[in-house]
Design a protein around this motif. Structure first.
Motif, short mmCIF file in Angstrom:
data_model
loop_
_atom_site.label_atom_id
_atom_site.label_comp_id
_atom_site.label_asym_id
_atom_site.label_seq_id
_atom_site.Cartn_x
_atom_site.Cartn_y
_atom_site.Cartn_z
N GLY A 125 -12.64 -38.99 55.29
CA GLY A 125 -13.63 -37.98 54.95
C GLY A 125 -14.02 -37.99 53.48
N GLY A 126 -13.50 -38.95 52.73
CA GLY A 126 -13.84 -39.03 51.31
C GLY A 126 -15.23 -39.62 51.11
N PHE A 127 -15.79 -39.31 49.94
CA PHE A 127 -17.13 -39.84 49.63
C PHE A 127 -17.07 -40.43 48.22
CE2 PHE A 127 -21.46 -40.09 48.34
CZ PHE A 127 -22.22 -40.19 49.50
N ALA A 128 -17.48 -41.67 48.11
CA ALA A 128 -17.41 -42.32 46.79
C ALA A 128 -18.70 -43.09 46.53
CB ALA A 128 -16.21 -43.25 46.71
N PHE A 129 -19.14 -43.01 45.29
CA PHE A 129 -20.27 -43.86 44.86
C PHE A 129 -19.69 -45.12 44.24
CE2 PHE A 129 -22.45 -39.70 44.54
CZ PHE A 129 -23.56 -39.98 45.33
N SER A 169 -34.35 -39.73 49.25
CA SER A 169 -33.02 -40.14 48.79
C SER A 169 -32.06 -38.96 48.85
CB SER A 169 -33.08 -40.69 47.36
OG SER A 169 -33.88 -41.84 47.32
N LEU A 170 -32.53 -37.82 48.39
CA LEU A 170 -31.69 -36.62 48.41
C LEU A 170 -31.37 -36.21 49.85
CD1 LEU A 170 -33.01 -34.27 45.60
CD2 LEU A 170 -30.86 -35.51 45.69
N ALA A 196 -26.31 -35.88 41.61
CA ALA A 196 -26.60 -34.87 42.63
C ALA A 196 -25.38 -34.55 43.49
CB ALA A 196 -27.76 -35.34 43.51
N ALA A 197 -24.34 -35.37 43.37
CA ALA A 197 -23.11 -35.10 44.13
C ALA A 197 -21.93 -35.12 43.16
CB ALA A 197 -22.94 -36.15 45.23
N PRO A 198 -21.80 -34.10 42.34
CA PRO A 198 -20.81 -34.14 41.26
C PRO A 198 -19.37 -34.15 41.74
CG PRO A 198 -21.88 -31.98 41.40
CD PRO A 198 -22.60 -32.87 42.33
N ASP A 199 -19.14 -33.76 42.98
CA ASP A 199 -17.75 -33.74 43.46
C ASP A 199 -17.32 -35.08 44.03
OD1 ASP A 199 -19.68 -33.38 45.44
OD2 ASP A 199 -18.20 -32.58 46.84
N ALA A 200 -18.27 -36.04 44.14
CA ALA A 200 -17.93 -37.32 44.74
C ALA A 200 -17.18 -38.21 43.75
CB ALA A 200 -19.20 -38.04 45.20
N MET A 201 -16.36 -39.08 44.29
CA MET A 201 -15.67 -40.05 43.45
C MET A 201 -16.67 -41.13 43.03
SD MET A 201 -12.19 -42.03 44.48
CE MET A 201 -12.68 -43.60 45.07
N VAL A 204 -12.06 -47.06 37.60
CA VAL A 204 -11.81 -46.79 39.01
C VAL A 204 -11.43 -45.33 39.23
CG1 VAL A 204 -10.35 -47.40 40.95
CG2 VAL A 204 -11.16 -49.14 39.39
N GLY A 205 -12.14 -44.75 40.16
CA GLY A 205 -11.82 -43.40 40.54
C GLY A 205 -12.19 -42.38 39.49
N GLN A 206 -12.92 -42.82 38.51
CA GLN A 206 -13.28 -41.90 37.43
C GLN A 206 -14.74 -41.51 37.59
OE1 GLN A 206 -12.70 -43.65 33.55
NE2 GLN A 206 -14.26 -42.34 32.66
N ALA A 207 -15.01 -40.24 37.49
CA ALA A 207 -16.38 -39.80 37.64
C ALA A 207 -17.21 -40.28 36.48
CB ALA A 207 -16.45 -38.28 37.72
N ALA A 208 -18.21 -41.09 36.78
CA ALA A 208 -19.07 -41.56 35.71
C ALA A 208 -19.96 -40.42 35.26
CB ALA A 208 -19.93 -42.71 36.23
#
Lengths: 290, 236
Positions: B27-31, B172-173, B201-206, B222-226
């Motif tokens: 259920g995780g979401f990552a960019f 896109s949104l 637009a998705a600040p909580d995503a990895m 890695v794993g750091q919010a850009a």
């Protein structure tokens, strides 16, 4: 599931025949060419085998000869030593044979319906060894019969046929191998390239989790259908060509008795390309997986 | 759901990915971000089994890529779906046929396929287009078909390669919103994009940021919010 895949492969070809028409015609043309060569080889080989050791004379009586006399002379000829076959033609039967050979568009009878043909007889003699003198003496005997206008006899043609028959029997295996190779290469590659046009579709199927079996089985079945349709069309054309050609060769002047091709040849002409096409489908499936 | 340890990849002498490690839960979401040539697509292709794993370890939806035989690749792809930038849909087939493909290749009963496809088409507002050939659809509609196909079989992980590359900002949104909804239902999603505004637009995503093309062991956060810089790249 398996049956569904088989049907989907068959349906892919049958529901879009125009998309595969070029491939089917390509297979047909190849099988037709190879089939013609094979039929010619087998037919002539059989005809030569039957004519080996037999020399034929065609005897023509003068026009207007007395039928009763001609009948007695024909009986005498049939009784000559060494005769193995004899076909007698009255002017009427000769005209009927000629009509059959020339077809409906040509009329051999003269204006007014007069029959221009004389009494004729075809005699086949068994040659005693390589005795050319026998053939010359027989020619002289036949030509000397009262009322006989002409005797045709061509020992050179017989020798040529004998040589060709010998060559044919020696070349049969290499020729068959060459034809099989030709069918394999042309049919196989044509079908494989046709199927590889679906590369994008196959790639998408793989990406969504299709098994190699799911992709390969319809391809193999579809390819086999293409091979079957192509070779079936070719064999249908061949059968038609054969009936036309065999009829003409069996009449004057060649009198080549072309026996019907064996069943195994028809089966091979259909089964071989179908199998090759199926294998090409398998190759395409494996290639698309690479 | 997805664990990558020390993954490196080279094309000849050129290192594209170097010592990459990260994990993504159910259920995780990552960019997955980074400039062109930074290896985003390469990573997705490795994770989907389209490129071999050269160095490192990758556990993808329970499949160890190092031990996965080519003949069993389909098992991985039934658990991991992909959305491509160029959609990769079959243009001559209808929307329904395209969306049903993952279920069809699994041998799912027809009635169940129909129910599942109808449900997904409704969710993605594609019902009215159901029986139209995909070739007749607009780019955004085709993209939604690709997403519907990617989620219809309930994958454990979805990889999306620049799925907004051909879409305007509004679409896109909307696409991002749809993906987040599927993520909330348990599908882990790894989405490659170079659109920083979308990331913002998705600040909580990895956010997994890849570096440039040459070997650069330190090129990964890695794993750091850009820090998304919408003004720098976004063109909504």
């Amino acid at each position: 599931m398996t049956m569904r895949l088989i049907f989907s492969g068959i349906a892919a070809v049958l529901l879009r025949p125009w998309a595969h028409l070029g491939t089917i015609l390509g297979v047909s043309a190849t099988v037709l060419l190879c089939g013609l060569l094979a039929l010619a080889g087998i037919g002539l080989d059989g005809a030569f085998a039957r004519s080996q050791g037999v020399v034929r004379f065609q005897v023509y009586w003068q026009k207007g000869s007395d039928p009763a006399l001609v009948a007695r002379q024909m009986d005498w000829m049939r009784a000559l030593p060494g005769v193995v076959e004899a076909k007698a033609f009255s002017p009427e039967t000769a005209l009927a044979v000629m009509r059959g050979s020339l077809g409906a568009n040509a009329e051999p009878a003269l204006p007014g319906g007069e029959n221009p043909l004389p009494y004729t007889m075809l005699l086949g003699f068994a040659l005693p060894g390589e005795d050319e003198g026998f053939a010359r003496e027989t020619y002289a005997r036949l030509a000397g019969v009262d009322g006989v206008a002409e005797v045709r006899y061509n020992p050179v043609a017989i020798d040529a046929m004998r040589t060709l028959g010998l060559l044919g029997s020696r070349a049969a295996l290499p020729l068959a191998a060459l034809l099989a190779l030709l069918v394999g290469l042309v049919v196989g590659n044509t079908v494989r390239l046709t199927l590889l046009r679906r590369r994008e579709e196959l790639e998408i199927l793989r990406l969504v989790g299709a098994t190699p079996w799911f992709i390969g089985l319809p391809l193999v079945c579809g390819a086999a259908v293409i091979g079957f349709l192509g070779s079936g069309l070719a064999v249908t054309l061949l059968a038609f060509v054969w009936s036309e050609v065999a009829g003409n060769l069996g009449a004057a002047p060649l009198w080549l008795d072309m026996a019907s091709p064996p069943l195994w040849l028809w089966l091979a002409l259909i089964g071989g390309p179908t199998l090759v096409a199926a294998l090409a489908g398998l190759a395409a499936a494996m290639e698309s997986n690479a | 759901m997805l664990r990558v340890d020390g993954l490196s990849h080279r094309f000849g002498n050129r290192a594209v990915l170097s010592d990459l490690s990260f994990a993504l839960d159910k259920g995780g979401f990552a960019f997955l971000t980074g400039p062109s040539g930074s290896g985003k697509t390469t990573l997705l292709r490795i994770l989907h089994g389209s490129l071999p794993l050269q160095t490192g370890r990758a556990l993808v939806a329970g499949h160890d890529l190092a031990a996965l035989r080519p003949s069993k690749l389909y098992q991985l792809r039934r658990d991991v779906s992909v959305v491509f930038q160029d959609f990769k849909i079959l243009p001559e087939r209808t929307v329904v046929e395209n969306v049903a493909l993952p279920l069809t290749v699994r041998g799912t009963p027809k009635a169940r396929i129909e129910r599942r496809v109808a449900s997904i088409l409704t969710a993605l507002r594609l019902t009215e287009l159901a029986h139209r050939p995909c070739a007749e659809l607009a780019g955004g509609e085709q993209q939604r078909v690709a997403i519907a196909r990617a989620v219809v079989a309930g994958p454990r992980l979805m990889l999306a390669d620049e799925p907004t590359g051909n879409l305007d900002w509004e679409l896109s949104l909307r696409l991002l919103d749809i993906l987040r909804q599927f993520s909330a239902h348990g599908t882990a999603i790894l989405m490659a994009t170079h659109n920083r505004a979308l990331v913002a637009a998705a600040p909580d995503a990895m956010v997994i940021t890849l570096g440039g093309g040459e070997a650069d062991p330190g090129g990964f956060d890695v794993g750091q919010a850009a820090a998304p810089d919408a003004a720098a790249e976004a063109t909504p």
